[in-house]
Design a protein around this motif. Sequence first.
Motif, mmCIF file in Angstrom:
data_model
loop_
_atom_site.group_PDB
_atom_site.id
_atom_site.type_symbol
_atom_site.label_atom_id
_atom_site.label_comp_id
_atom_site.label_asym_id
_atom_site.label_seq_id
_atom_site.Cartn_x
_atom_site.Cartn_y
_atom_site.Cartn_z
ATOM 1 N N SER A 1 0.807 -1.193 0.000
ATOM 2 C CA SER A 1 0.000 0.000 0.000
ATOM 3 C C SER A 1 0.850 1.258 0.000
ATOM 4 O O SER A 1 0.353 2.335 -0.255
ATOM 5 C CB SER A 1 -0.908 0.025 1.222
ATOM 6 N N ALA B 1 -3.418 2.045 1.580
ATOM 7 C CA ALA B 1 -3.296 2.776 0.316
ATOM 8 C C ALA B 1 -4.284 3.921 0.262
ATOM 9 O O ALA B 1 -3.962 5.021 -0.200
ATOM 10 C CB ALA B 1 -3.540 1.825 -0.857
ATOM 11 N N TYR C 1 -3.058 -2.478 -8.618
ATOM 12 C CA TYR C 1 -3.042 -1.496 -7.557
ATOM 13 C C TYR C 1 -2.979 -0.073 -8.108
ATOM 14 O O TYR C 1 -3.678 0.820 -7.654
ATOM 15 C CB TYR C 1 -1.842 -1.790 -6.677
ATOM 16 N N VAL D 1 -9.653 0.418 -0.794
ATOM 17 C CA VAL D 1 -8.983 1.712 -0.887
ATOM 18 C C VAL D 1 -9.927 2.839 -0.472
ATOM 19 O O VAL D 1 -9.536 3.768 0.242
ATOM 20 C CB VAL D 1 -8.451 1.935 -2.315
#
Length: 411
Positions: free
Chosen positions: A6, A80, A134, A216
């Motif tokens: 993250s 993150a 990601y 997230v």
Amino acid sequence: MSHVVSEVAPSEAAPAVGAGPAPSLTASTGRLIGLDLARGLAVFGMYAAHIGPDPSVGGPLGWLMEVARGRSSALFALLAGFTLVLLTGRPQPRTGRAGRQAMGRVLIRCAVLVALGYALTCLDTSVDVILAAYGMVFLLALPLYRLRAETLAVIAAATALVLPQVLYVLRAAVEGGSWADAVIAHDPLARITASDGIVELFITGAYPVLTWLPFVIAGMAVGRLDLARPGISAKVALVGSALALLGYGGSWLALNLVPGAQAVVSATAVGGSAASAWWSDAVGDPTTSTPDWLLVAAPHSQTTWSILGNTGVGLLIVAACLIATDRSARLRRLATPVIAVGSVSLTAYVGHIVAIKTLGIDDLPASAALPALACLAAATILLAVAWTRAFRRGPLEYMLHAASTPARLIN
């Protein structure tokens, strides 16, 4: 299975773990150190999942290995979201030119993460590298950065409820039709990376963007909270407990109360019995052969139950780290090695994949798994502590920071 780092950027306001007398820490600094502690725990959970013994060894060790699977990546994803808030302004989001520059920095970081993710995938290790997905999740979450914590929490809940069902339908459509092949054939990303490109990132990959977005956004909601207010971290822990109970407990009830559900899941599983599918990956990867799999909460099952449960565990860990480092100077000192690893977590993530390839860890016998895990963890701690005594950011964190500096030219 893969886990994500993250730490796409170091906590800009966080101090390095330096040598000499420890500086007096404000409550704000303590909370930032708490985030690095959580990241460090997630790093070691990731190492355990990738290198450690198989959970089938049983006993306390097997239980710890099982707990690390899937939940470490969820914790990274939550962090993150917090990092995204730090990059775009906290406690208040940046506006005007500063806001545009912040968005530019995030966009550049997204591109670097995608490229780095595919580069690591080319090493052909046993790790399903998540960095590309990601980076795409960060891109999708960026437009939400100005929203309040309450609004972000509602959006996170809505996406957790809806997107797993959308993913199930899309995966079934991919398996049952040829449209995905047509998309892949015309996808530039697929040609450049020799992968299934966007289809893999969003639908068929080990970590599809659709079901990682809620983590997230939930982390962004926490990042928008005023953690300086008494009792806020405790409320985060309470919400985490409720979500964990709802996710894992709801799955257990559904598998046991829906007629035939557990038997159907067991019959279509590639792993063990569905009796533990409400919390364990032992049942194997999800399948679209039956909608009963939507009742499973195994950490990598991409279901609503799993997202709720994993989010709850992540919130509990984050809250515990924030409270502990905020209130206990002694714990901060004792946890310095883990905090150091957390402050260079992108480097630690990439480094462990390179180590797996270079040292041939994938080819080691099962009996060597625990020694290999211990050695890699010890080496990471020594290197992280030594580096953070001299530098503010990790090597790859510096690279990511430098890559995003052109965003300062945005007017």
